[in-house]
Design an enzyme around this catalytic site. Structure first.
Site, PDB file in Angstrom:
ATOM      1  N   CYS A  67       0.837  -1.213   0.000  1.00 26.09           N
ATOM      2  CA  CYS A  67       0.000   0.000   0.000  1.00 26.09           C
ATOM      3  C   CYS A  67       0.874   1.267   0.000  1.00 26.09           C
ATOM      4  CB  CYS A  67      -0.992  -0.048   1.147  1.00 26.09           C
ATOM      5  SG  CYS A  67      -2.474   0.896   0.765  1.00 26.09           S
ATOM      6  N   HIS A  75      -3.723  -5.057   0.294  1.00 28.84           N
ATOM      7  CA  HIS A  75      -3.166  -5.627   1.532  1.00 28.84           C
ATOM      8  C   HIS A  75      -3.230  -7.153   1.490  1.00 28.84           C
ATOM      9  CE1 HIS A  75      -2.654  -1.896   3.821  1.00 28.84           C
ATOM     10  NE2 HIS A  75      -3.648  -1.464   3.061  1.00 28.84           N
ATOM     11  N   GLU A  94      -1.664  -9.238   3.145  1.00 23.71           N
ATOM     12  CA  GLU A  94      -1.547  -9.859   4.471  1.00 23.71           C
ATOM     13  C   GLU A  94      -2.909 -10.224   5.063  1.00 23.71           C
ATOM     14  OE1 GLU A  94      -1.068  -6.702   3.745  1.00 23.71           O
ATOM     15  OE2 GLU A  94      -1.709  -5.342   5.342  1.00 23.71           O
TER      16      GLU A  94
HETATM   17  N1  GLN Z   1      -1.948   6.591   2.781  1.00 28.79           N
HETATM   18  C1  GLN Z   1      -2.093   5.849   1.553  1.00 28.79           C
HETATM   19  C2  GLN Z   1      -3.473   6.036   0.943  1.00 28.79           C
HETATM   20  O1  GLN Z   1      -4.392   6.398   1.619  1.00 28.79           O
HETATM   21  C3  GLN Z   1      -1.802   4.398   1.782  1.00 28.79           C
HETATM   22  C4  GLN Z   1      -2.806   3.734   2.653  1.00 28.79           C
HETATM   23  C5  GLN Z   1      -2.300   2.462   3.247  1.00 28.79           C
HETATM   24  O2  GLN Z   1      -1.102   2.206   3.264  1.00 28.79           O
HETATM   25  N2  GLN Z   1      -3.205   1.658   3.800  1.00 28.79           N
HETATM   26  O3  GLN Z   1      -3.650   5.792  -0.218  1.00 28.79           O
END
Ligand code: GLN
Length: 557
Positions: free
Chosen positions: A401, A532, A534
């Site tokens: 992410c 994600h 995970e």
């Molecule tokens: N801050 C970034 C976004 O909102 C990544 C979010 C995250 O890592 N869950 O896109």
């Protein structure tokens, strides 16, 4: 058509759904979530279809708006609800996806009751905290059971008995147990201290907690005794006598090396047998824990070590290190390492330390580096330095992410030489917003509508044939869970790909970059994912991308 399977299902429907409530006594932080997950796993291993729910007593409507240092990891369910990390434990232990109906908070319950009141659904009645709030809780519990077609619904009540906050949930348990006493069991997870000065295990706090539970009209059927050491027979008898439970329903739950040992310990102490008897269910079918035992054995393998650094931001809280913030990532690394018969050694490194480039040398001792998800400015400089370093030094890198967005940004700055490039999250006025806010998000941000409004939950992505990602997944199309507001700005894609970055996963319409990677000829493993992974890694089903990362980490020099 009346098939045999349908008939079977129709007969099965008639059996009554059973409910198990897990409450905490004495103090928090003794592993009630893992205890609940283990209980659910054991009942499932006895052939019952179990679904697991969590009730959190706070006013937040979901866990999405809370700072991770406050609350730990935010676990996103398949349908997009942002929940407590215990939901992750349930999914990992039960090896199944759980839906949004399986999670509630005080805030979400009140929100529904107030919405119904506004819609005249109470038909002019005076809507009251009692019974209307507990009734809404009960409605949700039953709906979750029906939705899962569950034989047993297990509900963990957050917090500890005696707290003002969870009284209404205890009231819901009382009401359900009064209505169907044979179908409801209550388990209290308690804590038995062994004070250093006397060296003896003390039962008094547990007795007091049970009285407190009783004063809410709820009586425990089973007590799970968390402690440093096992509970001996003498103390089991004492607890049974003073807490009104059968002695065989006093379960010893000593500290163990790995949380995955816990179901096996409980089973040895007769937990599932005791619970099934309490609920009037047959105990004939013995627990089938073959696969679980195989996994536990693999977690104790004597293979080589693989050393992974997780470079994050939320690790330090006063003098303590909070690894819970990344619990799903840590578990995902472990599952894949065990699958490869390796022993993972995971270090948590604070991103801020790497703002000073002199510290980057520390990374040489690791086989692989992972930058997890995150928000905001803290630690960004350090993370960008880390990514540049591992890219150049060819140390396997896995960015998740924010870790993917920053990998793309680092590439834009240092390889594509896009000067003054940034992400809109940090510097909206920068000349080149290589990571920009998603269109659908603009209006929400402008309105300050921030709760539960990110791009959340499962979305499909298409993979590029022959890419590192496609080879890892052995698939052309995947479904992964998301939680983000920003994305790779499509305007910069050509400039990045011209310089060798490969977008090997995109949304089906090709608009959203889901995976960025470097070709294997250029780097042993350099993969960033917008989602994600995970959240879908399971002990009995490790995640293919984590496995590919760990394998590359182990194999590369
Ligand atoms: N801050 C970034 C976004 O909102 C990544 C979010 C995250 O890592 N869950 O896109």
């Amino acid at each position: 058509m009346a098939t045999k399977a349908n008939n079977k299902r129709a007969t099965k429907k008639k059996s009554t759904t059973k409910y198990i409530f897990v409450v905490g006594g004495v103090m928090s932080g003794v592993g009630k979530g893992v205890a609940s997950s283990s209980i659910a796993t054991l009942l499932e291993s006895r052939g019952h279809n179990v679904t697991a729910m969590k009730i959190d007593p706070y006013i937040n409507v979901d866990a999405g708006t809370m700072n991770p240092t406050e609350h730990g990891e935010v676990f996103v369910l398949k349908d997009g609800l942002e929940t407590d990390q215990d939901m992750g434990n349930y999914e990992r232990f039960l090896n199944k996806d759980l839906p949004a109906i399986n999670y509630m908070t005080t805030g979400s319950v009140y929100q529904s009751v107030i919405r119904k009141e506004r819609n005249l659904e109470y038909k002019g009645k005076n809507v009251e905290v009692v019974p209307d709030i507990p009734l809404e809780v009960i409605r949700r519990i039953k709906a979750a059971g029906e939705n899962a077609d569950a034989d047993i619904v297990q509900v963990e009540v957050g917090g500890t008995v005696g707290e003002y906050q969870n009284v209404l949930f205890l009231e819901a348990i009382r009401m359900m147990k009064t209505e169907e006493p044979d179908n409801v069991a209550v388990v209290m997870v308690s804590y038995l201290p062994v004070p250093g000065s006397i060296g003896e295990m003390k039962t008094k706090p547990t007795q007091t907690a049970v009285r407190m539970l009783n004063s809410a009209g709820v009586f425990a059927d089973m007590i799970v005794c968390r402690s440093k050491i096992s509970v001996d027979q003498k103390r089991k008898e004492k607890i049974a006598k003073f807490c009104n439970v059968k002695v065989e329903n006093v379960i010893s739950a000593p500290d163990v090396d790995s949380i995955y040992d816990i179901p096996l310990h409980y089973e040895k102490d007769g937990l599932s047998e005791g619970l099934l008897k309490t609920l009037g269910l047959s105990t004939r079918k013995v627990a089938d824990l073959k696969n679980w035992k195989r996994f536990v054995k693999s977690s104790k393998n004597e293979g080589d070590t693989v050393k992974i650094a997780v470079v994050g931001k939320y690790f330090n809280s006063g003098d303590f290190v909070l690894s819970d913030v990344y619990i799903s990532i840590l578990e995902a690394i472990k599952f894949s390492a065990y699958k490869l018969r390796l022993n993972p050694e995971i270090d948590y490194l604070s991103a801020e330390d790497f703002a000073d480039k002199k510290n980057l040398r520390k990374l040489n001792q690791y086989d692989g580096v992972l930058v997890p998800g995150g928000f905001g400015t803290t630690g960004i400089e350090g993370k960008l330095n880390v990514i540049e370093y591992v890219r150049k030094k060819r140390i396997p890198y896995f960015g998740i992410c924010y870790g993917m967005q920053l990998a793309v940004l680092e590439y834009a700055k240092n390889v594509a030489k896009i000067k003054n490039a940034s992400t809109e999250e940090i510097d909206p006025k920068a000349d080149h917003l290589v990571i920009g806010v998603m269109d659908e998000q603009k209006e929400k941000i402008a309105k300050g509508d921030m709760g539960g409004t990110m791009r959340l939950g499962q979305y499909e992505a298409k993979l590029k044939k022959g890419s590192v990602a496609a080879k890892a997944y052995k698939a052309q199309s995947i479904v992964e869970r998301h939680r983000h507001r920003y994305e790779v700005n499509p305007e910069y894609i050509n400039r990045l790909t011209d310089k060798g970055l490969v977008f090997s996963g995109t949304s089906p319409d090709g608009m959203l970059m889901e995976i960025a990677e470097l070709p294997q000829e250029d780097h042993p493993f350099f993969v960033g994912v917008q989602f994600h992974p995970e959240l879908q890694a399971r002990p009995l089903d490790p995640h293919p991308l984590f496995t590919a990362f760990i394998k590359a980490a182990y194999e590369s020099d």
